[in-house]
Design an enzyme around this catalytic site. Structure first.
Site, mmCIF file in Angstrom:
data_model
loop_
_atom_site.group_PDB
_atom_site.id
_atom_site.type_symbol
_atom_site.label_atom_id
_atom_site.label_comp_id
_atom_site.label_asym_id
_atom_site.label_seq_id
_atom_site.Cartn_x
_atom_site.Cartn_y
_atom_site.Cartn_z
ATOM 1 N N SER A 1 0.793 -1.244 0.000
ATOM 2 C CA SER A 1 0.000 0.000 0.000
ATOM 3 C C SER A 1 0.817 1.281 0.000
ATOM 4 O O SER A 1 0.263 2.357 -0.250
ATOM 5 C CB SER A 1 -0.914 0.034 1.220
ATOM 6 O OG SER A 1 -2.037 -0.735 0.978
ATOM 7 N N VAL B 1 0.909 -3.575 4.029
ATOM 8 C CA VAL B 1 0.840 -4.875 4.698
ATOM 9 C C VAL B 1 2.137 -5.685 4.575
ATOM 10 O O VAL B 1 2.279 -6.722 5.216
ATOM 11 C CB VAL B 1 -0.361 -5.736 4.222
ATOM 12 C CG1 VAL B 1 -1.681 -5.140 4.655
ATOM 13 C CG2 VAL B 1 -0.309 -5.974 2.730
#
Ligand code: DON
Length: 319
Positions: free
Chosen positions: A73, A268
């Site tokens: 991300s 993540v």
């Protein structure tokens, strides 16, 4: 002239601080590595690195800072910059908002009235952002994206094909978001191509030093402090840093802004970037995540760095 043998080697205060934080938090055993993308579950949870790059190009690093991992991300920040360059602020705002959600990064929600995804830092908003990247076909769009990352890190980057295919074959939730946005005309009908580019950008391989250089580039008005190349139009730095500040840490964004007080983004993979405007970029990598998807050691390190170096934007005088 002083005899070189008489000179004491003095470590920089930044080097000392990150060494101390690395030793302090290396034994912290909390959190779990992301496993909803099967390939990510294979990572070694003990990997831990911290890197700081200053806007004048000094580099401080500790731990496994050369270890490659997929950016996940954190890529959303940079894709947003490219979409802004491709279309301008006003148009991008019609497709993606700038409002924090207070929800998890993978929440399937759109703004009730405008039907826009809330912001470019959560999955729905990032898929919409990526769908805006210009190019005459999938290959050109991917190449433009990879070239954009190259400018930020200062060397060529590659997509980890096994992580990309792992996410592409299991990313049903992201596919659901894309369908929902297609339903409301928020993204183009070629959603598989947009999703592929999104999964590819998440699977770009970087190391902790790359993260810090990317963050330092944002701190340095878009110019990479090592290569001196302009990675993004300086005009859009305020847009990028504003959404990082309010939305970059998902449903921890408010507490992060309150306690740590600098724009940041997590992924993540276990990476976090933090940007101290006009001063430095910080990269931390440690895969075990807390319940909100943020690196446990990464949050601790940034919290303590902010306190010890007085980085909070609203606390420290002289800026
Ligand atoms: O879309 C996904 O689920 C991943 N490729 C990226 C998610 C991510 O890193 C969210 N961060 N905390």
């Amino acid at each position: 002239m002083a005899n070189p043998e008489d000179l004491e080697i003095v470590s920089s205060p930044l080097a000392i601080v990150i060494d101390e934080l690395h030793s302090k938090y290396k034994s912290l055993q909390a959190g779990v590595v992301a496993n909803y993308i099967p390939e990510l579950a294979k990572v070694n949870p003990d990997l831990f690195s911290i890197c700081i790059v200053t806007v004048d190009g000094q580099v401080y690093e500790v731990g496994e800072y050369k270890q490659l991992f997929t950016i996940q991300s954190i890529s959303k920040v940079f894709a947003y910059g490219l979409a802004l360059e491709d279309h301008g602020r006003d148009y991008v705002l019609t497709k993606v908002g700038v409002e924090p959600t207070g929800e998890a990064f993978n929440a399937i929600i759109l703004d009730e009235q405008s039907k826009r995804p809330y912001n470019p830092m959560v999955n729905a908003g990032a898929i919409a952002t990526t769908s805006l990247i210009k190019g005459s076909g999938a290959t050109e769009r991917l190449n433009r994206m990879l070239d954009m990352f190259r400018r930020y890190v200062g060397h060529d980057v590659f997509v980890d094909i096994s992580v990309f295919t792992s996410e592409r074959s299991t990313g049903h939730r992201n596919r659901a978001m894309a369908h929902l946005m297609l339903n409301f005309g928020m993204i183009d009908k070629n959603i598989e191509e947009a999703l592929d580019l999104y999964f590819q950008q998440c699977a770009v391989m970087v190391n902790c030093r790359d993260l810090a250089v990317m963050a330092a580039t944002l701190a340095n008005k878009g110019t990479n402090p090592i290569t001196k190349e302009q990675a993004v139009d300086s005009h859009y730095i305020k847009d990028i840093l504003s959404v990082m500040y309010t939305c970059g840490m998902y449903n921890f964004a408010g507490e992060w802004a309150y306690k740590i007080g600098v724009p940041a983004k997590s992924g993540v993979c276990g990476g976090i970037i933090a940007v101290v405007p006009h001063q430095m970029g910080i990269g931390v990598f440690s895969p075990p995540l807390d319940a909100r998807g943020n690196s446990v050691r990464g949050v601790k390190v940034c919290e303590e760095l902010s306190q010890r170096l007085c980085l909070h934007l609203f606390e420290c005088s002289g800026r």
